[in-house]
Design a protein around this motif. Structure first.
Motif, PDB file in Angstrom:
ATOM      1  N   GLY A  42       0.839  -1.203   0.000  1.00  0.00           N
ATOM      2  CA  GLY A  42       0.000   0.000   0.000  1.00  0.00           C
ATOM      3  C   GLY A  42       0.867   1.243   0.000  1.00  0.00           C
ATOM      4  O   GLY A  42       2.088   1.169  -0.189  1.00  0.00           O
ATOM      5  N   MET A  43       0.229   2.405   0.172  1.00  0.00           N
ATOM      6  CA  MET A  43       0.963   3.663   0.145  1.00  0.00           C
ATOM      7  C   MET A  43       1.705   3.822   1.472  1.00  0.00           C
ATOM      8  O   MET A  43       1.089   3.930   2.529  1.00  0.00           O
ATOM      9  N   MET A  44       3.017   3.842   1.412  1.00  0.00           N
ATOM     10  CA  MET A  44       3.815   3.898   2.643  1.00  0.00           C
ATOM     11  C   MET A  44       4.755   5.091   2.693  1.00  0.00           C
ATOM     12  O   MET A  44       5.208   5.472   3.767  1.00  0.00           O
ATOM     13  N   GLY A  45       5.084   5.665   1.536  1.00  0.00           N
ATOM     14  CA  GLY A  45       5.940   6.854   1.527  1.00  0.00           C
ATOM     15  C   GLY A  45       7.420   6.508   1.581  1.00  0.00           C
ATOM     16  O   GLY A  45       7.811   5.355   1.826  1.00  0.00           O
ATOM     17  N   TRP A  46       8.231   7.536   1.347  1.00  0.00           N
ATOM     18  CA  TRP A  46       9.686   7.358   1.348  1.00  0.00           C
ATOM     19  C   TRP A  46      10.189   7.369   2.788  1.00  0.00           C
ATOM     20  O   TRP A  46      10.714   8.378   3.281  1.00  0.00           O
ATOM     21  N   GLN A  47      10.018   6.240   3.471  1.00  0.00           N
ATOM     22  CA  GLN A  47      10.460   6.163   4.860  1.00  0.00           C
ATOM     23  C   GLN A  47      10.633   4.689   5.237  1.00  0.00           C
ATOM     24  O   GLN A  47      10.039   3.805   4.618  1.00  0.00           O
ATOM     25  N   GLU A  48      11.433   4.464   6.264  1.00  0.00           N
ATOM     26  CA  GLU A  48      11.736   3.082   6.640  1.00  0.00           C
ATOM     27  C   GLU A  48      10.594   2.443   7.426  1.00  0.00           C
ATOM     28  O   GLU A  48      10.385   1.238   7.361  1.00  0.00           O
TER      29      GLU A  48
END
Lengths: 332, 332
Positions: B96-102
């Motif tokens: 799913g949409m998680m973004g540029w992050q760990e």
């Protein structure tokens, strides 16, 4: 009278104005009427922008081009003067494809009886190709919704003027693009459009922005030309573009480019072309949809009537100059 | 470990290559997980051409742009490491949409569990945005029919390669347009396309004419660029154009014009744009359509895996150069 006049197409038109030399005016003998045939005396014949496509040699076009040496294709209205066909009686008023000729022999295919008590000019202006085209394009392709904004080009033309009036009747905001102030006045003051743009005057971008503050949901394209890019830029999300005519480009050797496709993605647009020959078998249902609007007086028209068969030839050039005022036709 | 890295968008991109200065790499504290929330440790994040739209300030775009100062938007795959949500358990694999992050905190909306036993790379390459986009665009917009000819641009790309393989499985003739001979070889020899055109080599008109002797019924557009006009000219009557991407024009200050619209009438074409955010609630049915093709081995893919969060920034430029080989993603 045993002979009648007809006009044959003998050469393909070149880009630019239509010239007499591509046609041949001939005198013919009235043909015998066979079984299941009728002879129609044509009273009015229609001139339509689609004719440029019919004359062109382009075999990829939507219907086969008129064969060189045969009668120029056109629709018309007339009276049955002889009938060996069970569905038609002498005296019936009929409309359909009759060609550039004073009399037409037919097996009845594509010929529809006109029952409505309206003048011949109304038949050709509203019930024939223009009204059918407007009805198919607006309702079945464009899917208009009350409250939406429609922009129609060629808005004083035979198709555009009906599209705009039907859309008004459906509760849309309707802006028309035309080529003269006189036409602009007519569509606003007589036909009830919400606004008009004369594409030959002033800053088109400014005018369009002012007249469509909520953007454009439905774009009915009859002409092409520079306004196309401006209208396209103002399309709203999920907008529909109905492509019906590109008269501004038909005469050009190199047609102008269209708009870039990025807005098609960003706005999830649908652009759809259509031509009536694909829908000839839907004519009864299209007429059923259109007739109530006409009978309730919601579809006004203006006929531009030329006199005499030969006037058709130069008459075609009125489409290029925009010199026609309303539905162009020839009275025979 | 109580902190993790994320990348915020802090400036809008200018035309041309993406530069580091529009992003800010930040170190954040792991957030507390509230009721009905989950914490996901992202393992792979996807890079997609749609990101150029998401970064752009254009408010008319199909979804709101990423707000300046917030995490760059992206889809990804990961593992639930903490859950206060009834639908998710620790250890679940999700996409799913998680973004540029760990790490990503989520209320579960738009997050789908991945049950299929396939590598993370397959999830992002086939089941995530590329496969969903290909399935929606090809089947629901393009309406392919057995025996038709499809041309797809960006044919070695994440969407295009799946479009072509699904179309092959449906019995279409499939021609792909790519930007290198290596990609041409891959789509023909590995993916089973019927032909490929390297748009950087040779006479495109000649190549296209030879490879599509029966014309083109379905055109799946991922790129734009000069080949667009050539494909458009070869469209058959009642052809459909699915407009999914215009990567060749996204970086340009003045996008190239599109084709003239006359063929839209002559061929009665339908051109339709779409974007996945309109169809997020159809994801279950799209996955149901797509999964059997994948499980039967009919959808091969190639993943181009970058390493480490920060590699995403310059990685975006691979879309402009065509330097990516297969589905672009970042391994975290």
């Amino acid at each position: 009278m045993n002979t009648y006049k007809a006009i044959n197409l003998v050469k393909r038109p070149q880009p630019g104005p239509i010239t007499e030399e591509i046609f041949d005016v001939v005198e013919k003998e009235l043909p015998p009427v066979g079984d299941n045939e009728i002879l129609i005396k044509q009273t009015h014949m229609s001139l339509d922008p689609a004719m440029f496509g019919w004359m062109s040699p382009d075999t990829e076009s939507y219907i086969p081009p008129v064969e060189l040496g045969s009668v120029m294709r056109s629709s018309g209205v007339g009276q049955v003067v002889e009938s060996n066909h069970p569905d038609f009686a002498v005296g019936d008023r009929v409309m359909g494809m009759m060609g550039w000729q004073e009399y037409a022999l037919s097996n009845g295919q594509g010929i529809n009886k006109v029952e409505a008590d309206v003048p011949d000019e109304t038949v050709l202006s509203v019930f024939a190709l223009p009204g059918l085209t407007a009805t198919q394009g607006l309702f079945n392709v464009g899917k208009p919704q009350q409250g939406e904004t429609l922009v129609v080009t060629g808005a004083a033309g035979s198709v555009g003027s009906i599209v705009g009036q039907l859309a008004k009747a459906e509760g849309l905001t309707v802006i028309g693009v035309v080529g003269s102030d006189e036409k602009a006045n007519w569509i606003v003051n007589e036909l009830g459009f919400d606004g008009a743009i004369n594409y030959k005057e002033g800053d088109l971008h400014d005018q369009l922005t002012k007249l469509t503050p909520d953007g454009i949901d439905l774009y009915f394209e009859n002409t092409g030309g520079p306004i196309q890019h401006l209208v396209f830029e103002r399309m709203n999300a999920h907008g529909r573009v109905v492509v019906c005519g590109m008269i501004a480009d038909y005469g050009k050797q190199v047609p102008d480019p269209g708009p870039n496709w990025i807005p098609i993605i960003k706005k999830r647009l649908t652009i759809q072309g259509f031509t009536m020959p694909d829908h000839f078998d839907e004519i009864p249902s299209l007429l059923a949809k259109l007739t109530p609007y006409v009978m309730e007086g919601q579809v006004k028209y203006r006929a531009h009537v030329l006199e005499g068969l030969e006037s058709a030839i130069d008459g075609l050039n009125l489409f290029f100059t925009g010199g026609n005022q309303g539905k162009l036709m020839v009275k025979l």
